[in-house]
Write a protein that holds these residues in place. Structure first.
Motif: not given
Length: 427
Positions: A117-118, A124-128, A137-138, A253-254
């Motif tokens: 999970l980490q 996901a974080a590295r591609v914004g 989901t991403c 976005g968020i």
């Protein structure tokens, strides 16, 4: 890890390093610098904890932690293996790969669901993007161009799921596809002529059948004088022409705003003075604008879609147009499709893992309410080898009609003799 003890020691050292590590520092270091620091930290911790660790195992510890911090953790060796095309994670203990068209289980595992999970969240974080309880989901594109889809619990019942379609570093042309047995040389010549003569082409097939590979191959025969706009969910096309504008969709976005769908990008592309529009995959309402573009001077446009036969492909386009504009009569939709689409290429991945062009069909027109199609080439299956389980068959052709749009365009572009060299034209 080689042994249960080595794995246990690694878990202990990894946790101690993570407890002491400042996350911001990782982003400021090169891989070499981070490797040096992790290596020194492991040496200190091994000595402090009085562990006995072989040199080879110690190097493995360092590499695993660096891969996790900078790459994809346990998945990094699979990403580095060029023979692997897809990586599929179904929970921490089930990692599958596709190699040579066949799916097999790998020996790669994660320490636990928490580590998996980490890594998913880090990807996901590295591609914004983000993936959490509110957004489980991403869908994104990795820095190397690979496509990644992430689904986390509770949506993914058996543990975090990661699906990666690896980006091919080298483009495959039609000649390579002939070498691989996906088609014969005559088919490659016909497709080359179709691409050069600005025919509108749909590439149809199932998931992982090679649609994007075929699309990439066809674009290599587009003139360098043409302005091309590509529209994709995740940019995979690698066009070699100098005048290319690449557009990519964007999810919300968020705050839940800022999403840009393919349909909006296709509409916008019409204002960019394109000679050709290439849509990576038609999935919905963008099909209507794509057909309008094909019918309004953007000859040579191309796209892919999911369907099992050429006729099913046109039926899917029909359904997508109805989704986008439900006030259009069915006859008008079919006339629009017939006047827009010239060629449908059907591709399949067979049960032996091989990918074949099953059919090249031309859209001829309407007879009453029915779309008339002529199959130029098809793949006939003869048998299956009892030892290797390979599918045995051949590509055949019934020839090409003189009234064919392909013949007309080839004549206009001065390539009619190339068709005559492939097969004699029949009346």
């Amino acid at each position: 890890m080689a042994t249960t003890q080595a794995r246990s020691i690694f878990v202990e050292l990894r946790q101690q390093i993570y407890d002491a590590l400042e996350a911001d520092i990782v982003n400021t270091l090169s891989r070499e610098q981070l490797t040096d620091q992790i290596s020194s930290a492991i040496d200190v911790l091994i000595k402090h904890n009085d562990h006995s660790v072989a040199g080879v195992v110690r190097k493995e510890y360092v590499k695993n932690i660096v891969d996790e911090l900078l790459g994809l953790g346990p998945l990094q060796p699979l990403m580095d293996d060029e023979s692997i095309t897809d990586v599929m994670v179904n929970g921490c203990d089930n990692v599958f790969i596709e190699r040579n068209g066949l799916v097999e289980k790998s020996n790669i595992t994660f320490l636990d669901e928490k580590q998996l999970l980490q890594i998913a969240k880090r990807i996901a974080a590295r591609v914004g993007r983000r993936v959490d309880d509110s957004s489980p989901t991403c869908d994104a594109r990795l820095p190397d161009g690979s496509r990644v889809n992430i689904v986390i619990p509770p949506i993914a019942i058996d543990g975090t799921s990661i699906s990666i379609r690896k980006f091919k570093k080298q483009s495959i042309d039609l000649e390579k596809l002939v070498e691989f047995g996906a088609m014969n040389s005559d088919m490659a010549k016909v497709l080359m002529i179709a691409a050069r003569c600005r025919l509108n082409i749909l590439i149809s097939g199932g998931t992982g059948s090679g649609k994007t590979t075929m699309l990439n191959a066809l674009t290599q025969y587009v003139s360098e004088q043409e302005r091309i706009v590509t529209i994709e969910d995740a940019a995979e096309l690698r066009l070699l022409q100098p005048h290319v504008v690449r557009l990519e969709t964007r999810t919300a976005g968020i705050e839940g705003t800022g999403a840009l769908a393919q349909r909006e990008l296709v509409i916008n592309s019409l204002r960019m003075r394109p000679d050709r529009i290439i849509v990576g995959e038609c999935r919905g309402g963008e099909a209507f604008e794509m057909l309008q573009a094909m019918n309004t001077g953007h000859d040579g446009s191309m796209s892919t879609l999911h369907a099992n036969t050429p006729r099913d492909a046109l039926a899917r386009v029909e359904a997508m147009v109805m989704m986008a504009s439900n006030n259009l009569p069915l006859e008008a939709i079919r006339r629009t499709i017939v006047s827009a689409v010239d060629i449908v290429i059907q591709i399949s991945r067979l049960h032996d893992g091989s990918r074949k062009v099953m059919s090249i069909s031309e859209v001829c027109g309407l007879e009453g309410q029915n779309v008339v199609m002529e199959e130029i080439f098809r793949f006939d299956t003869h048998s299956v080898d009892s030892d290797t389980r390979r599918v045995i068959g051949e590509h055949t052709t019934a020839g090409l009609m003189k009234r064919s749009i392909l013949v007309e365009k080839a004549r206009y572009f001065g390539l009619e003799n190339n068709l005559n060299s492939i097969f004699g034209l029949r009346g």
